[in-house]
Write an enzyme that holds these catalytic residues in place. Structure first.
Site, short mmCIF file in Angstrom:
data_model
loop_
_atom_site.label_atom_id
_atom_site.label_comp_id
_atom_site.label_asym_id
_atom_site.label_seq_id
_atom_site.Cartn_x
_atom_site.Cartn_y
_atom_site.Cartn_z
N LYS A 83 0.86 -1.19 0.00
CA LYS A 83 0.00 0.00 0.00
C LYS A 83 0.90 1.24 0.00
CE LYS A 83 -4.41 0.57 2.35
NZ LYS A 83 -5.05 0.49 3.66
C1 E4P Z 1 -8.55 0.90 3.74
O1 E4P Z 1 -7.63 0.37 3.17
C2 E4P Z 1 -8.40 1.67 4.97
O2 E4P Z 1 -7.62 0.93 5.87
C3 E4P Z 1 -9.71 1.94 5.66
O3 E4P Z 1 -10.80 1.55 4.86
C4 E4P Z 1 -9.83 3.26 6.32
O4 E4P Z 1 -11.08 3.35 6.94
P1 E4P Z 1 -11.45 4.52 7.98
O5 E4P Z 1 -11.63 5.77 7.21
O6 E4P Z 1 -12.74 4.05 8.60
O7 E4P Z 1 -10.30 4.57 8.94
#
Ligand code: E4P
Length: 214
Positions: A83
């Protein structure tokens, strides 16, 4: 739509995997920090439970350092997806990763041009954060719709990973908008099969059956 769990918690991942419908996992530094385990050890354990894509995020901010981290993370398991943040340095790192066949998930995407750029640069997944857009009064789901249109117009192979899904309706909307993947916290995953009428209906069926059997 593929279903990913958005958690780094091994118990939740094991419980989700037991249902047989979890296609992958996404983690982020905030989720990993809650688990109190060495990052690569934790991600390796997740990859032993889930054979599909498992996203592990870099924590550096320069291209050079991100690529170094990406190469290192990619060695943890075959199903690791690195990522990367959707920044100038992140996109430079993405180009290098793509050339080295390291699979990537470009994160923190909030507008369609970011999605266009990362697809052109060869991202495997692109993650629009819908809930965080909703949080500031924008229509998060409209971004998925725009991304679907753009990606289909040019036949980009980058998969749309609808992220920051906060409730079951987000999952329904992401599926209707044509997201390739929806990643959700375990609390939302648990609600996928829930409906009070299912429980009431089953209770009644079983009660009637019991009566008829004397
Ligand atoms: C996705 O890859 C992220 O980890 C996640 O969906 C972030 O979600 P949040 O905005 O609820 O922290």
């Amino acid at each position: 739509m593929k279903i990913f769990l958005d958690t780094a918690n091994l118990e939740q991942i094991k419980a989700g995997a037991a249902l047989g419908i979890v296609d992958g996992v996404t983690t982020n530094p905030s989720l990993v920090s809650k688990e109190g385990m060495d990052f690569k050890t934790l991600v390796g354990k997740i990859c032993e439970i889930i054979s599909g894509p498992v996203s592990a995020e870099v924590v550096s901010t320069t291209c050079e350092e991100m690529v170094k981290e990406a190469r290192d993370l990619a060695k943890v398991a075959e199903n690791i997806i690195v990522k990367l943040p959707t920044t100038v340095e992140g996109v430079k790192a993405l180009k290098i990763c793509a050339a080295e066949a390291i699979k990537t998930n470009l994160t923190l995407v909030f507008q369609p041009l970011q999605a266009l750029v990362v697809a052109k640069a060869g991202a495997t997944f692109c993650s629009p954060f819908l809930g965080r857009l909703d949080d500031i009064g924008h229509d998060g789901m409209a971004l998925v719709e725009e991304m679907r249109l753009i990606y289909d117009n040019y036949a980009f192979s980058t998969q749309i990973l609808a992220a920051s899904l906060r409730h079951p309706l987000h999952v329904v909307q992401a599926a209707k908008a044509g997201a390739d993947v929806g990643t959700m916290p375990y609390s939302v995953f648990q609600q996928l099969l829930k409906h009070p009428l299912t429980d009431i209906g089953l209770e009644r069926f079983l009660a009637d059956w019991k009566k008829s059997q004397g």
